[in-house]
Scaffold this motif. Structure first.
Motif, PDB file in Angstrom:
ATOM      1  N   MET A 101     -63.835  58.922 -14.687  1.00 39.57           N
ATOM      2  CA  MET A 101     -62.515  59.532 -14.717  1.00 39.57           C
ATOM      3  C   MET A 101     -62.041  59.717 -16.162  1.00 39.57           C
ATOM      4  SD  MET A 101     -60.506  57.721 -11.548  1.00 39.57           S
ATOM      5  CE  MET A 101     -60.355  56.194 -12.425  1.00 39.57           C
ATOM      6  N   SER A 102     -62.891  60.212 -16.981  1.00 37.90           N
ATOM      7  CA  SER A 102     -62.542  60.418 -18.384  1.00 37.90           C
ATOM      8  C   SER A 102     -61.623  61.622 -18.512  1.00 37.90           C
ATOM      9  CB  SER A 102     -63.824  60.642 -19.209  1.00 37.90           C
ATOM     10  OG  SER A 102     -63.493  60.973 -20.528  1.00 37.90           O
ATOM     11  N   ASN A 103     -60.683  61.538 -19.491  1.00 36.52           N
ATOM     12  CA  ASN A 103     -59.762  62.644 -19.724  1.00 36.52           C
ATOM     13  C   ASN A 103     -60.066  63.360 -21.040  1.00 36.52           C
ATOM     14  OD1 ASN A 103     -58.878  60.759 -21.564  1.00 36.52           O
ATOM     15  ND2 ASN A 103     -57.091  60.141 -20.341  1.00 36.52           N
ATOM     16  N   PHE A 104     -61.317  63.249 -21.528  1.00 35.89           N
ATOM     17  CA  PHE A 104     -61.688  63.968 -22.754  1.00 35.89           C
ATOM     18  C   PHE A 104     -61.797  65.461 -22.463  1.00 35.89           C
ATOM     19  CE2 PHE A 104     -63.304  59.662 -23.539  1.00 35.89           C
ATOM     20  CZ  PHE A 104     -62.692  59.401 -24.747  1.00 35.89           C
ATOM     21  N   GLY A 105     -61.559  66.238 -23.469  1.00 36.71           N
ATOM     22  CA  GLY A 105     -61.647  67.672 -23.331  1.00 36.71           C
ATOM     23  C   GLY A 105     -60.433  68.294 -22.718  1.00 36.71           C
ATOM     24  N   ILE A 106     -59.213  67.812 -23.083  1.00 36.60           N
ATOM     25  CA  ILE A 106     -57.987  68.362 -22.511  1.00 36.60           C
ATOM     26  C   ILE A 106     -57.408  69.466 -23.388  1.00 36.60           C
ATOM     27  CG2 ILE A 106     -57.465  66.167 -21.387  1.00 36.60           C
ATOM     28  CD1 ILE A 106     -55.350  65.696 -23.559  1.00 36.60           C
ATOM     29  N   GLN A 107     -58.042  69.723 -24.522  1.00 40.45           N
ATOM     30  CA  GLN A 107     -57.490  70.726 -25.435  1.00 40.45           C
ATOM     31  C   GLN A 107     -57.397  72.079 -24.743  1.00 40.45           C
ATOM     32  OE1 GLN A 107     -56.345  70.236 -28.572  1.00 40.45           O
ATOM     33  NE2 GLN A 107     -55.741  72.383 -28.696  1.00 40.45           N
ATOM     34  N   GLY A 108     -56.177  72.635 -24.770  1.00 38.08           N
ATOM     35  CA  GLY A 108     -55.936  73.935 -24.176  1.00 38.08           C
ATOM     36  C   GLY A 108     -55.704  73.929 -22.675  1.00 38.08           C
ATOM     37  N   GLN A 109     -55.834  72.762 -21.987  1.00 38.02           N
ATOM     38  CA  GLN A 109     -55.567  72.687 -20.549  1.00 38.02           C
ATOM     39  C   GLN A 109     -54.053  72.716 -20.297  1.00 38.02           C
ATOM     40  OE1 GLN A 109     -58.031  72.907 -18.430  1.00 38.02           O
ATOM     41  NE2 GLN A 109     -59.623  72.720 -20.000  1.00 38.02           N
ATOM     42  N   LEU A 110     -53.681  73.034 -19.082  1.00 36.64           N
ATOM     43  CA  LEU A 110     -52.261  73.184 -18.724  1.00 36.64           C
ATOM     44  C   LEU A 110     -51.765  71.951 -17.965  1.00 36.64           C
ATOM     45  CD1 LEU A 110     -52.185  76.925 -17.583  1.00 36.64           C
ATOM     46  CD2 LEU A 110     -51.723  75.960 -19.860  1.00 36.64           C
ATOM     47  N   LEU A 111     -50.547  71.567 -18.311  1.00 34.68           N
ATOM     48  CA  LEU A 111     -49.871  70.441 -17.666  1.00 34.68           C
ATOM     49  C   LEU A 111     -48.519  70.915 -17.153  1.00 34.68           C
ATOM     50  CD1 LEU A 111     -49.599  67.371 -17.020  1.00 34.68           C
ATOM     51  CD2 LEU A 111     -48.533  67.150 -19.295  1.00 34.68           C
ATOM     52  N   GLU A 112     -48.257  70.692 -15.878  1.00 32.02           N
ATOM     53  CA  GLU A 112     -46.985  71.082 -15.254  1.00 32.02           C
ATOM     54  C   GLU A 112     -46.070  69.865 -15.173  1.00 32.02           C
ATOM     55  OE1 GLU A 112     -47.744  72.794 -11.463  1.00 32.02           O
ATOM     56  OE2 GLU A 112     -48.831  74.536 -12.268  1.00 32.02           O
ATOM     57  N   ILE A 113     -44.834  70.053 -15.631  1.00 34.73           N
ATOM     58  CA  ILE A 113     -43.820  68.993 -15.569  1.00 34.73           C
ATOM     59  C   ILE A 113     -42.594  69.563 -14.864  1.00 34.73           C
ATOM     60  CG2 ILE A 113     -42.344  67.422 -16.864  1.00 34.73           C
ATOM     61  CD1 ILE A 113     -44.364  67.396 -19.079  1.00 34.73           C
ATOM     62  N   THR A 114     -42.190  68.890 -13.784  1.00 37.84           N
ATOM     63  CA  THR A 114     -40.992  69.280 -13.037  1.00 37.84           C
ATOM     64  C   THR A 114     -39.911  68.241 -13.283  1.00 37.84           C
ATOM     65  OG1 THR A 114     -42.314  70.344 -11.313  1.00 37.84           O
ATOM     66  CG2 THR A 114     -40.035  69.791 -10.759  1.00 37.84           C
ATOM     67  N   VAL A 115     -38.764  68.688 -13.803  1.00 37.91           N
ATOM     68  CA  VAL A 115     -37.619  67.805 -14.028  1.00 37.91           C
ATOM     69  C   VAL A 115     -36.809  67.781 -12.731  1.00 37.91           C
ATOM     70  CG1 VAL A 115     -35.601  67.323 -15.447  1.00 37.91           C
ATOM     71  CG2 VAL A 115     -37.613  68.421 -16.467  1.00 37.91           C
ATOM     72  N   VAL A 116     -36.876  66.668 -12.020  1.00 37.36           N
ATOM     73  CA  VAL A 116     -36.175  66.559 -10.726  1.00 37.36           C
ATOM     74  C   VAL A 116     -34.700  66.277 -10.950  1.00 37.36           C
ATOM     75  CG1 VAL A 116     -36.094  65.317  -8.525  1.00 37.36           C
ATOM     76  CG2 VAL A 116     -38.303  65.757  -9.643  1.00 37.36           C
ATOM     77  N   GLY A 117     -34.379  65.259 -11.740  1.00 38.65           N
ATOM     78  CA  GLY A 117     -32.971  64.921 -11.967  1.00 38.65           C
ATOM     79  C   GLY A 117     -32.875  63.613 -12.702  1.00 38.65           C
ATOM     80  N   CYS A 118     -31.614  63.132 -12.869  1.00 39.16           N
ATOM     81  CA  CYS A 118     -31.349  61.875 -13.557  1.00 39.16           C
ATOM     82  C   CYS A 118     -30.519  60.970 -12.660  1.00 39.16           C
ATOM     83  CB  CYS A 118     -30.601  62.123 -14.873  1.00 39.16           C
ATOM     84  SG  CYS A 118     -31.511  63.144 -16.054  1.00 39.16           S
ATOM     85  N   ASN A 119     -30.621  59.669 -12.912  1.00 39.45           N
ATOM     86  CA  ASN A 119     -29.877  58.672 -12.133  1.00 39.45           C
ATOM     87  C   ASN A 119     -29.228  57.669 -13.079  1.00 39.45           C
ATOM     88  OD1 ASN A 119     -30.781  59.741  -9.603  1.00 39.45           O
ATOM     89  ND2 ASN A 119     -32.719  58.651  -9.882  1.00 39.45           N
ATOM     90  N   LYS A 120     -27.998  57.302 -12.756  1.00 39.08           N
ATOM     91  CA  LYS A 120     -27.278  56.231 -13.451  1.00 39.08           C
ATOM     92  C   LYS A 120     -27.180  56.484 -14.957  1.00 39.08           C
ATOM     93  CE  LYS A 120     -28.966  52.865 -10.072  1.00 39.08           C
ATOM     94  NZ  LYS A 120     -29.711  51.581  -9.889  1.00 39.08           N
ATOM     95  N   LEU A 179     -51.851  71.401 -23.329  1.00 35.97           N
ATOM     96  CA  LEU A 179     -52.201  70.077 -23.822  1.00 35.97           C
ATOM     97  C   LEU A 179     -52.891  70.164 -25.180  1.00 35.97           C
ATOM     98  CD1 LEU A 179     -53.480  68.444 -20.504  1.00 35.97           C
ATOM     99  CD2 LEU A 179     -51.311  68.018 -21.667  1.00 35.97           C
ATOM    100  N   ILE A 180     -52.688  69.095 -25.941  1.00 35.10           N
ATOM    101  CA  ILE A 180     -53.264  68.966 -27.269  1.00 35.10           C
ATOM    102  C   ILE A 180     -54.143  67.720 -27.268  1.00 35.10           C
ATOM    103  CG2 ILE A 180     -52.767  68.692 -29.730  1.00 35.10           C
ATOM    104  CD1 ILE A 180     -50.064  70.024 -29.224  1.00 35.10           C
TER     105      ILE A 180
END
Length: 259
Positions: A1-20, A65-66
């Motif tokens: 489960m190595s994560n090498f070679g992430i250069q240029g790959q896409l990462l999706e981030i969804t901001v759901v909300g905030c609490n307190k 990703l960088i």
């Protein structure tokens, strides 16, 4: 489960909300928004007007990703119209889990400007489609099978070497009857009719026996009389002429003389 070679790959981030969230307003409700920073990439959510301490956003952003950069900075602000925006809190989002498993849904804590106080939390959903997942999702395999040691005899021993197993001396005892058999049964029926029953076998009657008639038919009571008397003869004899009927002439004078 190595994560090498992430250069240029896409990462999706969804901001759901905030609490307190820490409240920076004294009179009205605050209007928060979230900023994400990854390398030189910066994204900002819309302002949640009157969101207060628990705003909701549900906005998705895509980052490139960088290689070597494994965290995202997140900052929450309160939007003001006439003055500068108020800082609410910031935090760091680690990417090790999403890069190895491909998915991460976590509420990340926020700190105040001094870095010592708690300013709430922000919930983010991260998705990475190029994560190297395990080939199979099965449970760990069982340990290899180890054959038991070989027996002392490679072949069965001869029959003569093993004495026959002695037969049991006795068998199970015959079960005894649970209840003894009755000595006698009901008496055999008599070939002769038993009716009327023998009076001696029944208990005596409390009432005296009825009188037995002397003869049949019984004699009438009282005895019959001789009425009507039997006729002497039929037809009856003519009546005898009475010397007084019809009356004959009286002797003497008629009418009788007066005295």
């Amino acid at each position: 489960m190595s994560n090498f070679g992430i250069q240029g790959q896409l990462l999706e981030i969804t901001v759901v909300g905030c609490n307190k969230l820490k409240d920076t307003e004294w009179i009205s409700r605050q209007d928060p928004y979230v900023c994400l920073e990854y390398g030189s990439n910066k994204f900002r959510t819309r302002t949640c007007t009157d969101g207060g301490k628990n705003p909701t956003f549900q906005e998705k952003f895509v980052f490139t990703l960088i290689e070597g950069l494994r965290e995202v900075n997140v900052v929450v602000w309160n939007s003001n119209t006439l003055t500068y925006d108020d800082f609410i809190g910031n935090g760091k989002v680690q990417l090790q889990k999403v890069l190895s498993q491909g998915y991460d849904d976590t509420a990340w804590p926020l700190q105040t400007k001094t870095g010592r106080g708690y300013a709430g939390e922000v919930r983010l959903i991260l998705h990475y489609s190029n994560a190297k997942k395990p080939e199979t999702g099965c449970a760990p395999s069982a340990p290899p099978y180890v054959a038991p040691p070989a027996p002392l005899y490679s072949v069965p021993p001869p029959v003569s070497a093993c004495p026959p197993y002695p037969a049991p001396a006795t068998t199970y005892p015959t079960p005894s009857p649970a209840y003894p058999a009755p000595a006698t049964t009901y008496p055999a029926p008599s070939p002769y009719p038993s009716y009327p029953p023998n009076s001696g076998t029944y208990p005596p009657s409390p009432y005296p026996p009825p009188p037995q008639p002397s003869a049949y038919p019984p004699q009438p009571y009282p005895p019959p009389s001789a009425y009507p008397p039997p006729p002497a003869g039929y037809p009856p004899p003519p009546p005898q002429a009475s010397p007084f009927y019809p009356p004959g002439p009286y002797p003497g004078l008629y009418p009788p003389p007066r005295y």
